[in-house]
Design a protein around this motif. Structure first.
Motif, PDB file in Angstrom:
ATOM      1  N   PRO A  48       0.826  -1.216   0.000  1.00  0.00           N
ATOM      2  CA  PRO A  48       0.000   0.000   0.000  1.00  0.00           C
ATOM      3  C   PRO A  48       0.860   1.265   0.000  1.00  0.00           C
ATOM      4  O   PRO A  48       2.006   1.258   0.459  1.00  0.00           O
ATOM      5  CB  PRO A  48      -0.790  -0.108   1.298  1.00  0.00           C
ATOM      6  CG  PRO A  48       0.057  -0.943   2.184  1.00  0.00           C
ATOM      7  CD  PRO A  48       0.798  -1.895   1.284  1.00  0.00           C
ATOM      8  N   LYS A  49       0.306   2.333  -0.545  1.00  0.00           N
ATOM      9  CA  LYS A  49       0.991   3.620  -0.546  1.00  0.00           C
ATOM     10  C   LYS A  49       0.091   4.605   0.197  1.00  0.00           C
ATOM     11  O   LYS A  49      -0.919   5.049  -0.308  1.00  0.00           O
ATOM     12  CB  LYS A  49       1.237   4.088  -1.977  1.00  0.00           C
ATOM     13  CG  LYS A  49       2.078   5.328  -2.075  1.00  0.00           C
ATOM     14  CD  LYS A  49       2.379   5.674  -3.515  1.00  0.00           C
ATOM     15  CE  LYS A  49       3.266   6.893  -3.593  1.00  0.00           C
ATOM     16  NZ  LYS A  49       3.566   7.265  -4.966  1.00  0.00           N
ATOM     17  N   GLU A  50       0.485   4.892   1.439  1.00  0.00           N
ATOM     18  CA  GLU A  50      -0.314   5.760   2.290  1.00  0.00           C
ATOM     19  C   GLU A  50       0.462   7.025   2.596  1.00  0.00           C
ATOM     20  O   GLU A  50       1.599   6.967   3.049  1.00  0.00           O
ATOM     21  CB  GLU A  50      -0.669   5.040   3.587  1.00  0.00           C
ATOM     22  CG  GLU A  50      -1.460   3.762   3.362  1.00  0.00           C
ATOM     23  CD  GLU A  50      -1.518   2.903   4.607  1.00  0.00           C
ATOM     24  OE1 GLU A  50      -0.893   3.266   5.617  1.00  0.00           O
ATOM     25  OE2 GLU A  50      -2.183   1.868   4.551  1.00  0.00           O
ATOM     26  N   LYS A  51      -0.157   8.163   2.352  1.00  0.00           N
ATOM     27  CA  LYS A  51       0.463   9.468   2.642  1.00  0.00           C
ATOM     28  C   LYS A  51       1.830   9.601   1.989  1.00  0.00           C
ATOM     29  O   LYS A  51       2.800  10.018   2.609  1.00  0.00           O
ATOM     30  CB  LYS A  51       0.570   9.686   4.140  1.00  0.00           C
ATOM     31  CG  LYS A  51      -0.757   9.716   4.852  1.00  0.00           C
ATOM     32  CD  LYS A  51      -0.564   9.910   6.336  1.00  0.00           C
ATOM     33  CE  LYS A  51      -1.876   9.782   7.063  1.00  0.00           C
ATOM     34  NZ  LYS A  51      -1.712   9.795   8.503  1.00  0.00           N
ATOM     35  N   LYS A  52       1.927   9.195   0.734  1.00  0.00           N
ATOM     36  CA  LYS A  52       3.160   9.282  -0.055  1.00  0.00           C
ATOM     37  C   LYS A  52       4.302   8.457   0.524  1.00  0.00           C
ATOM     38  O   LYS A  52       5.453   8.667   0.210  1.00  0.00           O
ATOM     39  CB  LYS A  52       3.609  10.731  -0.233  1.00  0.00           C
ATOM     40  CG  LYS A  52       2.625  11.580  -0.986  1.00  0.00           C
ATOM     41  CD  LYS A  52       3.157  12.963  -1.201  1.00  0.00           C
ATOM     42  CE  LYS A  52       2.145  13.801  -1.970  1.00  0.00           C
ATOM     43  NZ  LYS A  52       2.611  15.136  -2.208  1.00  0.00           N
ATOM     44  N   LYS A  53       3.997   7.524   1.416  1.00  0.00           N
ATOM     45  CA  LYS A  53       5.029   6.661   1.980  1.00  0.00           C
ATOM     46  C   LYS A  53       4.673   5.222   1.650  1.00  0.00           C
ATOM     47  O   LYS A  53       3.585   4.751   1.970  1.00  0.00           O
ATOM     48  CB  LYS A  53       5.124   6.843   3.492  1.00  0.00           C
ATOM     49  CG  LYS A  53       6.276   6.103   4.099  1.00  0.00           C
ATOM     50  CD  LYS A  53       6.467   6.465   5.547  1.00  0.00           C
ATOM     51  CE  LYS A  53       7.687   5.743   6.075  1.00  0.00           C
ATOM     52  NZ  LYS A  53       7.991   6.100   7.434  1.00  0.00           N
ATOM     53  N   ARG A  54       5.600   4.539   0.983  1.00  0.00           N
ATOM     54  CA  ARG A  54       5.359   3.146   0.609  1.00  0.00           C
ATOM     55  C   ARG A  54       5.695   2.223   1.765  1.00  0.00           C
ATOM     56  O   ARG A  54       6.579   2.496   2.567  1.00  0.00           O
ATOM     57  CB  ARG A  54       6.229   2.777  -0.584  1.00  0.00           C
ATOM     58  CG  ARG A  54       5.837   3.490  -1.844  1.00  0.00           C
ATOM     59  CD  ARG A  54       6.782   3.224  -2.955  1.00  0.00           C
ATOM     60  NE  ARG A  54       7.033   1.791  -3.099  1.00  0.00           N
ATOM     61  CZ  ARG A  54       8.049   1.293  -3.770  1.00  0.00           C
ATOM     62  NH1 ARG A  54       8.901   2.092  -4.357  1.00  0.00           N
ATOM     63  NH2 ARG A  54       8.228   0.003  -3.866  1.00  0.00           N
ATOM     64  N   SER A  55       4.985   1.140   1.806  1.00  0.00           N
ATOM     65  CA  SER A  55       5.290   0.091   2.771  1.00  0.00           C
ATOM     66  C   SER A  55       5.003  -1.245   2.102  1.00  0.00           C
ATOM     67  O   SER A  55       4.394  -1.295   1.035  1.00  0.00           O
ATOM     68  CB  SER A  55       4.457   0.259   4.044  1.00  0.00           C
ATOM     69  OG  SER A  55       3.083   0.143   3.746  1.00  0.00           O
TER      70      SER A  55
END
Length: 140
Positions: A48-55
């Motif tokens: 997922p890509k949440e708030k421009k931060k990938r995890s």
């Protein structure tokens, strides 16, 4: 012009030396992390890509304890992982929040490898610029 070349060459050499010192510090941090962690094989479940931060949500099978761990790897990584990809992960379970690094795709290893590739060309070009500046200074 010769003064500019001398200053520019010296700046390149100094930047190369400072980057090398920083790479040594990062390599020590990585080695310390690896000594505390265990290496596991994992499967990517989601990215997922949440708030421009990938995890990367990964599933790790811990054979010694016969259990499966689902973990969110939030350390910066570059690779484009898809569901089902197999990766190697360094994981420390004893920390309050499990810490993990993807082997070969983390900020420490990326910085160290980039610095090793660029150190020699930057040092050579800095020294060459300084030497050309000194030669032009004497010819003038």
């Amino acid at each position: 012009m010769p003064y500019f070349l001398i200053i520019f060459g010296a700046a390149l050499v100094i930047i190369s030396v400072l980057a090398h010192k920083k790479a040594i510090v990062k390599e020590n941090e990585l080695q310390r992390f690896i000594s505390l962690a265990k290496e596991y094989e994992a499967v990517v479940l989601d990215t997922p890509k949440e708030k421009k931060k990938r995890s990367a949500v990964i599933q790790i099978r811990i054979e010694e304890q016969k259990r499966t761990l689902v973990h969110r790897c939030t350390e910066p990584f570059v690779g484009n992982y898809k569901r089902g990809d197999r990766i190697s992960v360094y994981l420390i379970e004893q920390m309050p929040a499990d810490r993990s690094l993807i082997k070969g795709d983390n900020r420490f290893e990326k910085f160290i490898s980039t610095e090793k590739k660029l150190r020699l060309p930057v040092m050579i070009s800095g020294a060459a610029a300084a030497v050309v500046g000194i030669i032009l200074l004497f010819l003038r």
